[in-house]
Design a protein around this motif. Structure first.
Motif, PDB file in Angstrom:
ATOM      1  N   TYR A  79       0.852  -1.186   0.000  1.00  0.00           N
ATOM      2  CA  TYR A  79       0.000   0.000   0.000  1.00  0.00           C
ATOM      3  C   TYR A  79       0.886   1.234   0.000  1.00  0.00           C
ATOM      4  O   TYR A  79       1.693   1.414   0.912  1.00  0.00           O
ATOM      5  CB  TYR A  79      -0.889   0.034   1.251  1.00  0.00           C
ATOM      6  N   ALA A  80       0.753   2.070  -1.018  1.00  0.00           N
ATOM      7  CA  ALA A  80       1.432   3.362  -1.038  1.00  0.00           C
ATOM      8  C   ALA A  80       0.501   4.339  -0.332  1.00  0.00           C
ATOM      9  O   ALA A  80      -0.604   4.614  -0.817  1.00  0.00           O
ATOM     10  CB  ALA A  80       1.715   3.810  -2.459  1.00  0.00           C
ATOM     11  N   LEU A  81       0.916   4.829   0.848  1.00  0.00           N
ATOM     12  CA  LEU A  81       0.097   5.745   1.641  1.00  0.00           C
ATOM     13  C   LEU A  81       0.397   7.163   1.181  1.00  0.00           C
ATOM     14  O   LEU A  81       1.494   7.679   1.396  1.00  0.00           O
ATOM     15  CB  LEU A  81       0.388   5.543   3.129  1.00  0.00           C
ATOM     16  N   LEU A  82      -0.585   7.789   0.530  1.00  0.00           N
ATOM     17  CA  LEU A  82      -0.352   9.007  -0.225  1.00  0.00           C
ATOM     18  C   LEU A  82      -0.646  10.308   0.508  1.00  0.00           C
ATOM     19  O   LEU A  82       0.144  11.250   0.440  1.00  0.00           O
ATOM     20  CB  LEU A  82      -1.198   8.973  -1.505  1.00  0.00           C
ATOM     21  N   HIS A  83      -1.797  10.398   1.165  1.00  0.00           N
ATOM     22  CA  HIS A  83      -2.214  11.698   1.700  1.00  0.00           C
ATOM     23  C   HIS A  83      -3.273  11.500   2.781  1.00  0.00           C
ATOM     24  O   HIS A  83      -4.213  10.737   2.597  1.00  0.00           O
ATOM     25  CB  HIS A  83      -2.781  12.557   0.571  1.00  0.00           C
ATOM     26  N   THR A  84      -3.131  12.207   3.890  1.00  0.00           N
ATOM     27  CA  THR A  84      -4.063  12.138   5.010  1.00  0.00           C
ATOM     28  C   THR A  84      -4.825  13.454   5.111  1.00  0.00           C
ATOM     29  O   THR A  84      -4.226  14.529   5.004  1.00  0.00           O
ATOM     30  CB  THR A  84      -3.294  11.905   6.332  1.00  0.00           C
ATOM     31  N   GLU A  85      -6.140  13.375   5.315  1.00  0.00           N
ATOM     32  CA  GLU A  85      -6.967  14.562   5.501  1.00  0.00           C
ATOM     33  C   GLU A  85      -7.918  14.346   6.665  1.00  0.00           C
ATOM     34  O   GLU A  85      -8.368  13.233   6.910  1.00  0.00           O
ATOM     35  CB  GLU A  85      -7.797  14.853   4.242  1.00  0.00           C
ATOM     36  N   VAL A  86      -8.242  15.437   7.359  1.00  0.00           N
ATOM     37  CA  VAL A  86      -9.184  15.417   8.472  1.00  0.00           C
ATOM     38  C   VAL A  86     -10.197  16.535   8.240  1.00  0.00           C
ATOM     39  O   VAL A  86      -9.818  17.645   7.856  1.00  0.00           O
ATOM     40  CB  VAL A  86      -8.458  15.616   9.819  1.00  0.00           C
ATOM     41  N   GLU A  87     -11.484  16.220   8.468  1.00  0.00           N
ATOM     42  CA  GLU A  87     -12.528  17.253   8.371  1.00  0.00           C
ATOM     43  C   GLU A  87     -12.160  18.415   9.285  1.00  0.00           C
ATOM     44  O   GLU A  87     -11.707  18.213  10.408  1.00  0.00           O
ATOM     45  CB  GLU A  87     -13.888  16.685   8.793  1.00  0.00           C
ATOM     46  N   SER A  88     -12.368  19.640   8.809  1.00  0.00           N
ATOM     47  CA  SER A  88     -11.953  20.818   9.573  1.00  0.00           C
ATOM     48  C   SER A  88     -12.596  20.866  10.963  1.00  0.00           C
ATOM     49  O   SER A  88     -11.965  21.306  11.923  1.00  0.00           O
ATOM     50  CB  SER A  88     -12.252  22.101   8.801  1.00  0.00           C
ATOM     51  N   SER A  89     -13.811  20.369  11.090  1.00  0.00           N
ATOM     52  CA  SER A  89     -14.483  20.403  12.394  1.00  0.00           C
ATOM     53  C   SER A  89     -13.911  19.376  13.377  1.00  0.00           C
ATOM     54  O   SER A  89     -14.246  19.403  14.560  1.00  0.00           O
ATOM     55  CB  SER A  89     -15.980  20.160  12.223  1.00  0.00           C
ATOM     56  N   HIS A  90     -13.031  18.502  12.903  1.00  0.00           N
ATOM     57  CA  HIS A  90     -12.442  17.471  13.764  1.00  0.00           C
ATOM     58  C   HIS A  90     -10.923  17.601  13.890  1.00  0.00           C
ATOM     59  O   HIS A  90     -10.277  16.713  14.436  1.00  0.00           O
ATOM     60  CB  HIS A  90     -12.809  16.077  13.245  1.00  0.00           C
ATOM     61  N   GLN A  91     -10.366  18.706  13.375  1.00  0.00           N
ATOM     62  CA  GLN A  91      -8.923  18.893  13.476  1.00  0.00           C
ATOM     63  C   GLN A  91      -8.525  19.173  14.921  1.00  0.00           C
ATOM     64  O   GLN A  91      -9.331  19.638  15.719  1.00  0.00           O
ATOM     65  CB  GLN A  91      -8.476  20.019  12.553  1.00  0.00           C
ATOM     66  N   HIS A  92      -7.292  18.833  15.251  1.00  0.00           N
ATOM     67  CA  HIS A  92      -6.714  19.032  16.586  1.00  0.00           C
ATOM     68  C   HIS A  92      -7.423  18.197  17.658  1.00  0.00           C
ATOM     69  O   HIS A  92      -7.469  18.589  18.814  1.00  0.00           O
ATOM     70  CB  HIS A  92      -6.696  20.519  16.969  1.00  0.00           C
ATOM     71  N   GLN A  93      -7.961  17.037  17.234  1.00  0.00           N
ATOM     72  CA  GLN A  93      -8.614  16.117  18.162  1.00  0.00           C
ATOM     73  C   GLN A  93      -7.973  14.728  18.115  1.00  0.00           C
ATOM     74  O   GLN A  93      -8.540  13.772  18.604  1.00  0.00           O
ATOM     75  CB  GLN A  93     -10.114  16.001  17.839  1.00  0.00           C
ATOM     76  N   GLY A  94      -6.800  14.628  17.480  1.00  0.00           N
ATOM     77  CA  GLY A  94      -6.108  13.347  17.410  1.00  0.00           C
ATOM     78  C   GLY A  94      -6.643  12.399  16.356  1.00  0.00           C
ATOM     79  O   GLY A  94      -6.303  11.217  16.342  1.00  0.00           O
TER      80      GLY A  94
END
Length: 157
Positions: A79-94
């Protein structure tokens, strides 16, 4: 039929409620502490879904999509792990760290290997040896965030 696995979480495997069409899911029940004194706890359902149609692992909490990690599934089981994203309303929550940990545990359960392209994943792996055995020997990717970010900048990504 989609597959669910416990990926080392000790939760019974089930196929109930799985999405169809190239997706598989891993469900975990966790507890979220809602008060400062630790007295009140609210159950939270966390589910990792492999949405193969979109080429990403998705983390859902209480039914809401909170983050995703794009990948390319390569042969034989890399698996080539390419890019991680988090919904803005859930950022800084681990969310990103929890998702990467869950994805790596799932890949381990599938007896796969990884090639690290994503700067966040590179940074996560640089701080632990727990997942060193998953890094593909021939195609390891980037060893740290700076290398991954530099490569991304040079490629215009």
């Amino acid at each position: 039929m989609p597959q669910r696995s416990t990926a080392g979480y000790g939760i019974p495997a089930t196929t109930e409620g799985c999405q169809r069409g190239g997706s598989s899911a891993v469900q975990l029940h966790i507890w979220r502490n809602e008060s400062m004194n630790g007295e009140e706890q609210v159950p939270v359902t966390e589910e990792l879904i492999d949405n193969a149609d979109q080429g990403r692992f998705e983390l859902h909490r209480d039914g809401d999509l909170v983050g995703w990690l794009y990948y390319t599934h390569l042969k034989p089981n890399r698996y080539a792990l390419l890019h991680t994203e988090v919904e803005s309303s859930h950022q800084h929550q681990g969310v990103a760290g929890a998702m990467v940990r869950r994805v790596l545990d799932e890949i381990r359960a599938r007896e796969g290997t990884i090639t690290v392209i994503c700067p966040f994943v590179a940074d996560y792996l640089s701080r632990t040896t727990t997942y060193a055995d998953l890094i593909d020997a021939r195609h390891p990717g980037y060893s740290d965030r700076a290398a991954a970010e530099s490569a991304r900048a040079k490629s215009g990504g």
